[in-house]
Enzyme design. Structure first.
Site, PDB file in Angstrom:
ATOM      1  N   MET A  22       0.839  -1.199   0.000  1.00 15.72           N
ATOM      2  CA  MET A  22       0.000   0.000   0.000  1.00 15.72           C
ATOM      3  C   MET A  22       0.873   1.247   0.000  1.00 15.72           C
ATOM      4  O   MET A  22       1.853   1.307   0.734  1.00 15.72           O
ATOM      5  CB  MET A  22      -0.867  -0.006   1.268  1.00 15.72           C
ATOM      6  CG  MET A  22      -1.722   1.234   1.438  1.00 15.72           C
ATOM      7  SD  MET A  22      -2.758   1.147   2.930  1.00 15.72           S
ATOM      8  CE  MET A  22      -1.618   1.817   4.135  1.00 15.72           C
ATOM      9  N   ASP A  24       0.000   5.723  -1.209  1.00 17.02           N
ATOM     10  CA  ASP A  24      -0.879   6.875  -0.953  1.00 17.02           C
ATOM     11  C   ASP A  24      -2.338   6.571  -0.621  1.00 17.02           C
ATOM     12  O   ASP A  24      -2.970   5.743  -1.292  1.00 17.02           O
ATOM     13  CB  ASP A  24      -0.961   7.764  -2.200  1.00 17.02           C
ATOM     14  CG  ASP A  24       0.362   8.082  -2.819  1.00 17.02           C
ATOM     15  OD1 ASP A  24       1.390   7.629  -2.316  1.00 17.02           O
ATOM     16  OD2 ASP A  24       0.357   8.786  -3.835  1.00 17.02           O
ATOM     17  N   GLN A  42      -3.328   3.241  -2.991  1.00 19.86           N
ATOM     18  CA  GLN A  42      -2.474   2.623  -4.000  1.00 19.86           C
ATOM     19  C   GLN A  42      -2.149   1.220  -3.517  1.00 19.86           C
ATOM     20  O   GLN A  42      -1.608   1.042  -2.418  1.00 19.86           O
ATOM     21  CB  GLN A  42      -1.197   3.457  -4.166  1.00 19.86           C
ATOM     22  CG  GLN A  42      -1.456   4.830  -4.750  1.00 19.86           C
ATOM     23  CD  GLN A  42      -1.795   4.742  -6.228  1.00 19.86           C
ATOM     24  OE1 GLN A  42      -0.921   4.592  -7.070  1.00 19.86           O
ATOM     25  NE2 GLN A  42      -3.086   4.812  -6.559  1.00 19.86           N
ATOM     26  N   SER A  85      -2.744   7.678  -8.070  1.00 14.12           N
ATOM     27  CA  SER A  85      -3.503   8.380  -7.036  1.00 14.12           C
ATOM     28  C   SER A  85      -4.559   9.329  -7.583  1.00 14.12           C
ATOM     29  O   SER A  85      -4.428   9.882  -8.678  1.00 14.12           O
ATOM     30  CB  SER A  85      -2.539   9.154  -6.131  1.00 14.12           C
ATOM     31  OG  SER A  85      -1.895   8.229  -5.291  1.00 14.12           O
ATOM     32  N   ARG A 152      -0.319  14.160 -12.779  1.00 16.69           N
ATOM     33  CA  ARG A 152      -1.060  13.167 -11.994  1.00 16.69           C
ATOM     34  C   ARG A 152      -1.604  13.655 -10.652  1.00 16.69           C
ATOM     35  O   ARG A 152      -1.321  14.734 -10.205  1.00 16.69           O
ATOM     36  CB  ARG A 152      -0.172  11.948 -11.756  1.00 16.69           C
ATOM     37  CG  ARG A 152       1.077  12.218 -10.953  1.00 16.69           C
ATOM     38  CD  ARG A 152       1.852  10.898 -10.736  1.00 16.69           C
ATOM     39  NE  ARG A 152       3.090  11.131 -10.030  1.00 16.69           N
ATOM     40  CZ  ARG A 152       4.232  11.452 -10.607  1.00 16.69           C
ATOM     41  NH1 ARG A 152       4.319  11.571 -11.919  1.00 16.69           N
ATOM     42  NH2 ARG A 152       5.308  11.672  -9.876  1.00 16.69           N
ATOM     43  N   ASP A 153      -2.366  12.768 -10.041  1.00 16.09           N
ATOM     44  CA  ASP A 153      -2.892  12.877  -8.677  1.00 16.09           C
ATOM     45  C   ASP A 153      -3.985  13.933  -8.526  1.00 16.09           C
ATOM     46  O   ASP A 153      -3.886  14.857  -7.698  1.00 16.09           O
ATOM     47  CB  ASP A 153      -1.748  13.144  -7.670  1.00 16.09           C
ATOM     48  CG  ASP A 153      -0.608  12.137  -7.797  1.00 16.09           C
ATOM     49  OD1 ASP A 153      -0.849  11.043  -8.330  1.00 16.09           O
ATOM     50  OD2 ASP A 153       0.522  12.453  -7.360  1.00 16.09           O
ATOM     51  N   GLU A 205       3.917  16.092  -6.108  1.00 12.05           N
ATOM     52  CA  GLU A 205       2.938  15.013  -6.171  1.00 12.05           C
ATOM     53  C   GLU A 205       1.763  15.359  -5.251  1.00 12.05           C
ATOM     54  O   GLU A 205       1.904  16.153  -4.325  1.00 12.05           O
ATOM     55  CB  GLU A 205       3.554  13.678  -5.717  1.00 12.05           C
ATOM     56  CG  GLU A 205       4.745  13.254  -6.573  1.00 12.05           C
ATOM     57  CD  GLU A 205       5.299  11.869  -6.222  1.00 12.05           C
ATOM     58  OE1 GLU A 205       5.558  11.102  -7.155  1.00 12.05           O
ATOM     59  OE2 GLU A 205       5.477  11.553  -5.028  1.00 12.05           O
TER      60      GLU A 205
HETATM   61  C1  FRU Z   1       3.114   9.485  -4.589  1.00 12.89           C
HETATM   62  C2  FRU Z   1       2.972   8.790  -5.930  1.00 12.89           C
HETATM   63  C3  FRU Z   1       1.950   9.513  -6.764  1.00 12.89           C
HETATM   64  C4  FRU Z   1       1.495   8.443  -7.713  1.00 12.89           C
HETATM   65  C5  FRU Z   1       1.536   7.204  -6.846  1.00 12.89           C
HETATM   66  C6  FRU Z   1       1.921   5.962  -7.576  1.00 12.89           C
HETATM   67  O1  FRU Z   1       3.569   8.661  -3.560  1.00 12.89           O
HETATM   68  O2  FRU Z   1       4.231   8.735  -6.571  1.00 12.89           O
HETATM   69  O3  FRU Z   1       2.433  10.664  -7.424  1.00 12.89           O
HETATM   70  O4  FRU Z   1       0.213   8.698  -8.201  1.00 12.89           O
HETATM   71  O5  FRU Z   1       2.469   7.471  -5.818  1.00 12.89           O
HETATM   72  O6  FRU Z   1       1.762   4.841  -6.763  1.00 12.89           O
END
Ligand code: FRU
Length: 547
Positions: A22, A24, A42, A85, A152-153, A205
């Site tokens: 696991m 984020d 995640q 994420s 992303r995110d 991120e």
């Molecule tokens: C942050 C990250 C995010 C990405 C995810 C991938 O910890 O790197 O930017 O979406 O983890 O698992």
């Protein structure tokens, strides 16, 4: 099991996956119909390492204390890819058109997440018609594609004043947080970019924007404070052209969260924030400071819940690990836990006698009452510490490895000189092997609280070059007592391999992992000092917790 610390070190009152990897937290939301907290994350279920296809795992909790793993909720449609994420919203008014009358408005959830495939990152949406357990991908995904591989995110929020969805997305390696708006979660318009702010590190991120109540310090009743803005010279900077005029009352402010990694100041991952204003298109910080959400090594990718029981509290949690060593920590069948959930407010605090600043304050939220039944508690108060007589406290022998404590101390700074190391320490000692202990305490000359997690027989602790053992944080006094001495406060929660510290009612926090040998739970506390009559323990209570 390959490693002795696997199961005995698994936290009881923190979210961990039953098995697998696991990182984020994703898609946090509160279901007001079933009174249930949903957390996704995640997730790579196969083995306890990050891997593809990366999915969203899912856990639910009725009290933010005990979590139940319900398995995979969202998965990418390609094996070489990841559902990276993202976040969830409740589409009460069906702006998306995904729902009909069969889904209760309080459960109309839509997830927005990053589809990461080789060389590309785009934003997808998926919705659920069963209260957040399974998801249907929108047929016309992606909803956002700017032809980039580091984009992303998405964290979505609802902006009341303009009746629009707002999303913040990291354009990671350009150091930009892109802000888009949408009427329906499908069509997105770029509104602005909040860029090159804070401590940059390697990349941005997991950004997030949320409105946070401003409250009076030491008043946790959410009564709007009578703070006027700007009320100290610190805020009189015209640098950012804030929209507030002298005398305006500040009841809430917007906070932009941001995670940066690698290259954080303590090494690896770190979570920052900015306090400011958001007008529906642009975020404007009040001041140019870089601030950190947590001063420990294990607090990353923080995000807030969409919706809370009273609709205005701001509650969130983070991944309690660090990319520097997350895959090497000594657990095998599962890896990583989340932090305890925290409630956030903005309060004034005085970092030094000449300044008053706005500060993000956080205190843990969990059902402590349900954990103290039949558990022992020890307290002591008004004890002046002496060099040659340690105070020994014993917790009960059938410890669970889970307890919390409240500690208030005062400092007499007239009894030492600049060249002394004027410290007092709590040694939190293992029951089976007293060579394993955590040491926490305060030192007067540096004005800092410290933690030492290096006293362990677990190989990883001594061998891993990034598992920093000695950490500290500067601590401002909490208040001045009648006798003229300054006092300081810390509230701590220890859950097997995790210690979370909240200073001075939450003006600062520090989250750190630690590892002892199998089943060697802390059950003894020794208090020692290096200087006679320098410290008085005003109050210490330690409560064992169990489920
Ligand atoms: C942050 C990250 C995010 C990405 C995810 C991938 O910890 O790197 O930017 O979406 O983890 O698992």
């Amino acid at each position: 099991l390959e490693d002795g610390t696997d199961h005995s070190n698994r936290p009881l009152i923190h979210l961990t996956p039953d098995k697998g990897w696991m990182n984020d937290p994703n898609g946090l939301w509160y279901d007001a119909k079933d009174e249930l907290w949903h957390a996704y994350y995640q997730y790579y279920p196969e083995v306890a390492h990050w891997g593809r296809p990366l999915a969203w795992g899912h856990s639910v909790s009725s009290d933010l204390t005990i979590w139940n793993d319900t398995g995979v909720a969202i998965r990418p449609h390609r094996n070489d890819s990841g559902a990276y994420s993202g976040s969830m919203v409740i589409d009460y008014n069906n702006t998306s058109g995904f729902f009909n009358g069969s889904v209760d408005p309080r459960q109309r959830v839509i997830a927005m997440w990053t589809f990461d495939s080789p060389g590309s990152e785009t934003q997808h949406i998926s919705y659920s018609v069963d209260g957040g357990y399974t998801f249907i991908d929108y047929e016309q995904n992606p909803v956002l594609d700017i032809n980039e591989s580091n984009f992303r995110d998405p964290k979505v929020t609802w902006h009341e004043e303009t009746s629009k969805w707002i999303v913040t997305i990291a354009h990671s390696q350009k150091f930009e947080i892109l802000i888009y708006s949408s009427p329906d979660m499908k069509d997105w318009t770029l509104e602005s970019s909040f860029s090159h702010s804070g401590f940059l590190a390697f990349q941005y991120e997991c950004p997030g924007l949320v409105k946070v109540p401003v409250v009076k310090a030491s008043n946790n009743d959410y009564v709007p404070a009578n703070l006027t803005y700007p009320n100290s010279t610190t805020y009189n900077s015209s640098y950012f052209n804030t929209t507030f005029s002298q005398g305006d009352e500040l009841e809430e402010a917007w906070v932009m969260f941001l995670s940066v990694n690698p290259g954080g100041p303590l090494g690896g991952s770190v979570n920052e924030y900015f306090i400011g204003d958001f007008n529906g298109t642009h975020f404007t910080p009040f001041t140019p400071q870089t601030r950190f959400v947590d001063f420990g090594k294990d607090f990353y990718a923080f995000q807030t819940f969409f919706n809370t029981p009273n609709g205005k509290d701001v509650i969130g949690l983070a991944w309690a690990s660090n990319w520097q060593y997350c895959e090497a920590v000594p657990t095998r069948s599962w890896r990583s836990s989340m932090s305890i959930a925290r409630n956030f407010t903005i309060q004034e605090y005085a970092p030094n006698p000449e300044s008053v600043e706005l500060n993000l304050n956080s205190m843990p939220v969990y059902d402590r009452e349900s954990l103290i039944a039949n558990q022992s508690r020890i307290t002591t108060h008004n004890r002046t510490l002496e060099k040659n007589s340690a105070i020994h406290l014993n917790l009960s022998n059938n410890g669970t490895g889970v307890f919390d404590f409240n500690l208030t101390w005062s400092l007499n700074s007239s009894v030492y000189t600049n060249s002394d190391v004027a410290e007092f320490s709590l040694y939190l000692i293992g029951s089976d092997n007293s060579e394993e202990y955590l040491r926490i305490g305060y030192e007067g000359n540096s004005g800092a609280f410290f933690l030492d997690r290096g006293h362990s027989d677990v190989d990883f602790v001594s061998r891993n070059p990034f598992f920093t053992d000695k950490l500290s944080t500067y601590l401002e006094p909490y208040e001045t007592l009648e006798n003229g001495l300054n006092s300081y406060k810390v509230y701590g929660i220890v859950d097997r391999n995790l210690i979370e510290l909240f200073f001075n009612d939450g003006s600062e926090a520090m989250t750190n992992l630690f590892f002892f040998s199998d089943g060697n739970y802390i059950n003894e506390v020794d208090i020692r000092t290096s200087i006679d009559h320098c410290y008085n323990i005003e109050e210490l209570s330690i409560q064992q917790l169990g489920i």
